[in-house]
Design an enzyme around this catalytic site. Structure first.
Site, PDB file in Angstrom:
ATOM      1  CD  GLU A 181      -2.733   1.382   2.434  1.00  0.00           C
ATOM      2  OE1 GLU A 181      -3.555   2.313   2.475  1.00  0.00           O
ATOM      3  OE2 GLU A 181      -2.589   0.571   3.370  1.00  0.00           O
ATOM      4  CE  LYS A 213      -6.494   0.118   1.859  1.00  0.00           C
ATOM      5  NZ  LYS A 213      -6.861  -0.228   3.245  1.00  0.00           N
TER       6      LYS A 213
END
Length: 291
Positions: free
Chosen positions: A172, A209
Site C-alpha cells: 500500500e 492497495k
C-alpha cells in the site's frame, strides 16, 4: 482462501486502525477521549466497535471478501474464538493483519515505513491464527523520483520476506488525495511499481492497495500484471459517496475502505439501527466493487 481472493466477489473491510488513528476512529464512532483513561481502555473500546461490526448479521462473505485486522485485534477474541479464526470459520471472510509500525517523518516527498523489528515473530503468530496475508502502508505526497523509488523498494523488500513466510502481502503506497501533483504522482508511482513487479519471480504474487486515481481505469496495467492477485482502492479521506463513485468508474478494482466503511456508525445506535446503517454502507461499497 487463495481461490476466494483470486476469483471471489466483494471488497476488503479495513478494520486495522492502530494506536495513532484509534482516537479519531473512536470519536467518529461517538466515543471521545473522556471515555477512556489509558491506551488499554482505548483498545478495549475499539475492539468492542470492531466486534460489533464483524459479528453483525449483515457482515459476511457474501459481500465482504476479506478483512484487515490490527495486530492487537488478531490476538483478541470474538465470541470466544480468535478474531482471525472467527472471520474465516464463522463469516467466510479472509483474514489479513496490518504489519507496519507507522510512518517516518516526510523526506523526499514521501513518508517511509518505520522499521518492523518483530516482523518474523508477527508473521509466525499470524500463521498460527490462520491469517492469509498482511498489509503495510507508506504515503506518497509529491512526484519525487527518489522518494517514490525508495517507498516502492522498501515495500517490495518487506513483501518478499512476507511471501517467504507463506503469507500474501498487500502493498500500500498511498498517494495523498490532497497532493498538488496527484495525477503526476500517480504516473510516476505506476511506472515504478510495474518495474518492481517485473522483478518478482513466478509464484511471488502480491496484492496492491492504491489511491483512487484521477484518470478512470488508470490501474488497468497493474490489474493485468501476472504478479498481482487483486488491486484494491483505499478511500483516502473521500466521503463514502465520492469514494464509491470513483471506484465504480474503475472496473476490476475493489474497495478496501476503513473510515468510509464505518461512516455514520455510532456507539449510541441500537442494534437494529446500527445493522441497517452498516448494511447500507456494505451494499454501496459492494456495488461499486462489482463493476
Amino acid at each position: 482462501m487463495l481461490d476466494r481472493i483470486r476469483t471471489g466477489t466483494g471488497f476488503i473491510a479495513a478494520l486495522d486502525q492502530s494506536g495513532g488513528s484509534t482516537p479519531k476512529a473512536l470519536r467518529l464512532y461517538g466515543v471521545d477521549e473522556s471515555a477512556y483513561s489509558d491506551d488499554a481502555a482505548m483498545f478495549d473500546l475499539i475492539h468492542e466497535m470492531r466486534t460489533r461490526i464483524i459479528s453483525s448479521p449483515v457482515f459476511g462473505g457474501e459481500r465482504i471478501l476479506a478483512a484487515i485486522l490490527f495486530e492487537q485485534t488478531m490476538d483478541r477474541q470474538i465470541g470466544a474464538v480468535g478474531s482471525a479464526e472467527y472471520l474465516w470459520t464463522q463469516k467466510h471472510v479472509v483474514p489479513f493483519v496490518k504489519v507496519d509500525k507507522g510512518l517516518e517523518p516526510e523526506a523526499d516527498g514521501v513518508r517511509m515505513m518505520k522499521p518492523i523489528p518483530d516482523l518474523d515473530a508477527l508473521l509466525e503468530r499470524a500463521t498460527r491464527h490462520g491469517v492469509f496475508g498482511t498489509k503495510m502502508r507508506s504515503v506518497v505526497l509529491t512526484a519525487d523520483e527518489t522518494g517514490v523509488g525508495a517507498v516502492v523498494a522498501q515495500q517490495l523488500d518487506v513483501a518478499r520476506r512476507i511471501l517467504a513466510a507463506g503469507l500474501v502481502p498487500i502493498v500500500e503506497p498511498e498517494i495523498d488525495i490532497h497532493s498538488p501533483e496527484k495525477a503526476e504522482t500517480e504516473k510516476l508511482l505506476k511506472d515504478v511499481l510495474l518495474s518492481h513487479l517485473d522483478s518478482l519471480a513466478e509464484g511471488q504474487d502480491v496484492m496492491l492497495k492504491l489511491t483512487l486515481p484521477e484518470e478512470d481505469g488508470y490501474h488497468r496495467e497493474l490489474l493485468e500484471h501476472p504478479r498481482v492477485l487483486r488491486v484494491a482502492a483505499l478511500s483516502g479521506g473521500y466521503t463514502r459517496e465520492e469514494a464509491d463513485a470513483r471506484l465504480a468508474r474503475n472496473p476490476g478494482v475493489i474497495a478496501s475502505f476503513s473510515r468510509a466503511l464505518t461512516e455514520g456508525l455510532t456507539a449510541q445506535m441500537g442494534d437494529e439501527e446500527f445493522d441497517a446503517a452498516l448494511d447500507a454502507s456494505i451494499a454501496g461499497i459492494y456495488a461499486a466493487s462489482s463493476t
